[in-house]
Design a protein around this motif. Sequence first.
Motif, PDB file in Angstrom:
ATOM      1  N   LEU A  91     -22.380  12.127   4.611  1.00  0.00           N
ATOM      2  CA  LEU A  91     -21.475  11.528   5.585  1.00  0.00           C
ATOM      3  C   LEU A  91     -22.237  10.698   6.595  1.00  0.00           C
ATOM      4  O   LEU A  91     -23.225  11.146   7.160  1.00  0.00           O
ATOM      5  CB  LEU A  91     -20.705  12.621   6.332  1.00  0.00           C
ATOM      6  CG  LEU A  91     -19.919  13.600   5.467  1.00  0.00           C
ATOM      7  CD1 LEU A  91     -19.246  14.628   6.359  1.00  0.00           C
ATOM      8  CD2 LEU A  91     -18.884  12.870   4.644  1.00  0.00           C
ATOM      9  N   ALA A  92     -21.747   9.495   6.846  1.00  0.00           N
ATOM     10  CA  ALA A  92     -22.310   8.686   7.918  1.00  0.00           C
ATOM     11  C   ALA A  92     -22.025   9.410   9.224  1.00  0.00           C
ATOM     12  O   ALA A  92     -20.986  10.013   9.395  1.00  0.00           O
ATOM     13  CB  ALA A  92     -21.677   7.298   7.917  1.00  0.00           C
ATOM     14  N   LYS A 104     -24.180   4.221   8.272  1.00  0.00           N
ATOM     15  CA  LYS A 104     -23.097   3.831   7.378  1.00  0.00           C
ATOM     16  C   LYS A 104     -23.640   3.020   6.207  1.00  0.00           C
ATOM     17  O   LYS A 104     -23.233   3.209   5.073  1.00  0.00           O
ATOM     18  CB  LYS A 104     -22.040   3.044   8.146  1.00  0.00           C
ATOM     19  CG  LYS A 104     -20.847   2.665   7.271  1.00  0.00           C
ATOM     20  CD  LYS A 104     -19.773   1.968   8.057  1.00  0.00           C
ATOM     21  CE  LYS A 104     -18.566   1.579   7.262  1.00  0.00           C
ATOM     22  NZ  LYS A 104     -18.636   1.469   5.852  1.00  0.00           N
ATOM     23  N   GLU A 105     -24.587   2.136   6.495  1.00  0.00           N
ATOM     24  CA  GLU A 105     -25.190   1.316   5.437  1.00  0.00           C
ATOM     25  C   GLU A 105     -25.872   2.194   4.386  1.00  0.00           C
ATOM     26  O   GLU A 105     -25.704   1.998   3.188  1.00  0.00           O
ATOM     27  CB  GLU A 105     -26.194   0.335   6.031  1.00  0.00           C
ATOM     28  CG  GLU A 105     -26.847  -0.554   4.985  1.00  0.00           C
ATOM     29  CD  GLU A 105     -27.886  -1.493   5.591  1.00  0.00           C
ATOM     30  OE1 GLU A 105     -28.412  -2.304   4.814  1.00  0.00           O
ATOM     31  OE2 GLU A 105     -28.155  -1.415   6.799  1.00  0.00           O
ATOM     32  N   CYS A 106     -26.622   3.183   4.848  1.00  0.00           N
ATOM     33  CA  CYS A 106     -27.308   4.095   3.930  1.00  0.00           C
ATOM     34  C   CYS A 106     -26.291   4.905   3.120  1.00  0.00           C
ATOM     35  O   CYS A 106     -26.435   5.083   1.907  1.00  0.00           O
ATOM     36  CB  CYS A 106     -28.238   5.012   4.712  1.00  0.00           C
ATOM     37  SG  CYS A 106     -29.216   6.090   3.660  1.00  0.00           S
ATOM     38  N   ASP A 162     -23.212   4.033   2.406  1.00  0.00           N
ATOM     39  CA  ASP A 162     -22.587   3.105   1.456  1.00  0.00           C
ATOM     40  C   ASP A 162     -23.486   2.880   0.244  1.00  0.00           C
ATOM     41  O   ASP A 162     -23.013   2.832  -0.893  1.00  0.00           O
ATOM     42  CB  ASP A 162     -22.272   1.767   2.128  1.00  0.00           C
ATOM     43  CG  ASP A 162     -21.116   1.851   3.106  1.00  0.00           C
ATOM     44  OD1 ASP A 162     -20.360   2.845   3.060  1.00  0.00           O
ATOM     45  OD2 ASP A 162     -20.978   0.915   3.925  1.00  0.00           O
ATOM     46  N   ASN A 163     -24.789   2.737   0.481  1.00  0.00           N
ATOM     47  CA  ASN A 163     -25.735   2.557  -0.629  1.00  0.00           C
ATOM     48  C   ASN A 163     -25.757   3.782  -1.541  1.00  0.00           C
ATOM     49  O   ASN A 163     -25.783   3.650  -2.767  1.00  0.00           O
ATOM     50  CB  ASN A 163     -27.136   2.267  -0.104  1.00  0.00           C
ATOM     51  CG  ASN A 163     -27.257   0.881   0.493  1.00  0.00           C
ATOM     52  OD1 ASN A 163     -26.465  -0.008   0.195  1.00  0.00           O
ATOM     53  ND2 ASN A 163     -28.237   0.704   1.354  1.00  0.00           N
ATOM     54  N   MET A 164     -25.747   4.967  -0.939  1.00  0.00           N
ATOM     55  CA  MET A 164     -25.744   6.194  -1.746  1.00  0.00           C
ATOM     56  C   MET A 164     -24.450   6.315  -2.553  1.00  0.00           C
ATOM     57  O   MET A 164     -24.471   6.739  -3.715  1.00  0.00           O
ATOM     58  CB  MET A 164     -25.931   7.423  -0.853  1.00  0.00           C
ATOM     59  CG  MET A 164     -27.358   7.558  -0.350  1.00  0.00           C
ATOM     60  SD  MET A 164     -27.605   9.100   0.542  1.00  0.00           S
ATOM     61  CE  MET A 164     -27.282   8.556   2.201  1.00  0.00           C
ATOM     62  N   ARG A 165     -23.344   5.910  -1.937  1.00  0.00           N
ATOM     63  CA  ARG A 165     -22.058   5.944  -2.646  1.00  0.00           C
ATOM     64  C   ARG A 165     -22.093   5.001  -3.841  1.00  0.00           C
ATOM     65  O   ARG A 165     -21.628   5.344  -4.929  1.00  0.00           O
ATOM     66  CB  ARG A 165     -20.945   5.555  -1.673  1.00  0.00           C
ATOM     67  CG  ARG A 165     -19.567   5.616  -2.256  1.00  0.00           C
ATOM     68  CD  ARG A 165     -18.540   5.410  -1.137  1.00  0.00           C
ATOM     69  NE  ARG A 165     -17.215   5.560  -1.647  1.00  0.00           N
ATOM     70  CZ  ARG A 165     -16.348   4.566  -1.737  1.00  0.00           C
ATOM     71  NH1 ARG A 165     -16.663   3.360  -1.343  1.00  0.00           N
ATOM     72  NH2 ARG A 165     -15.141   4.776  -2.213  1.00  0.00           N
ATOM     73  N   GLN A 166     -22.642   3.794  -3.652  1.00  0.00           N
ATOM     74  CA  GLN A 166     -22.748   2.845  -4.750  1.00  0.00           C
ATOM     75  C   GLN A 166     -23.643   3.377  -5.868  1.00  0.00           C
ATOM     76  O   GLN A 166     -23.333   3.212  -7.052  1.00  0.00           O
ATOM     77  CB  GLN A 166     -23.266   1.489  -4.252  1.00  0.00           C
ATOM     78  CG  GLN A 166     -22.239   0.707  -3.464  1.00  0.00           C
ATOM     79  CD  GLN A 166     -20.946   0.486  -4.234  1.00  0.00           C
ATOM     80  OE1 GLN A 166     -20.945   0.075  -5.399  1.00  0.00           O
ATOM     81  NE2 GLN A 166     -19.836   0.789  -3.593  1.00  0.00           N
TER      82      GLN A 166
END
Length: 147
Positions: free
Chosen positions: A42-43, A49-51, A53-57
Motif C-alpha cells: 500500500l502506498a 505511490k509511484e513505487c 504502481d510499479n509493483m502493481r504493474q
Amino acid sequence: EVELDLEIMHSTSSRELKRINSLLSGVKLHRVESPFKHARILAGWGVTKECADNMRQEMLDFAIANYSRIGDIHEAIGGNKKADAYHIWTAECADVEFFVSMDKKLVNSARNQRKVRFRTEIVYPMELINRLGLETESLVCRRASRN
C-alpha cells in the motif's frame, strides 16, 4: 477483491465515491480471493505511490505471462487494460455471474471481440439492475429528475 477498494480510493473523487457508495447501499457484497497469491503493498506505508504502481504493474505482467486465461482475456479486451483483465479473471475464478463496469471502452471491447468467451458477463450497472429486475422507485425518480 481488496485491489478494487484501493483502485476506487486512488482513482475517484469524494463526490464519485459517495455516488458509488449510494448505488451499493443495501447490496450485500462478498469478497473473493485472488486467483494466485501475491503480496499487497500500500502506498502510504513507507512506499511511494509511484513505487506501488510499479509493483502493481509487475504483478499484472507476471500474471499475464504465467496464467494463460488472464493472458487470453487481456489480449481479447486489448489496449492497456491489464488491471481490467485481472479483475475479470478474478471474477471468473470466483464464479461471479456479472462483472459490472461503467468503462465504455472495456464493455464494448469485451462485447465486440471474438477471441474469448467470457465466463462472467460484462455489463453496465443499469443493465444489471434491469436484468435482475431491481428497478426501484428511487432509481426511476433519480432518472426522471435528470431529464
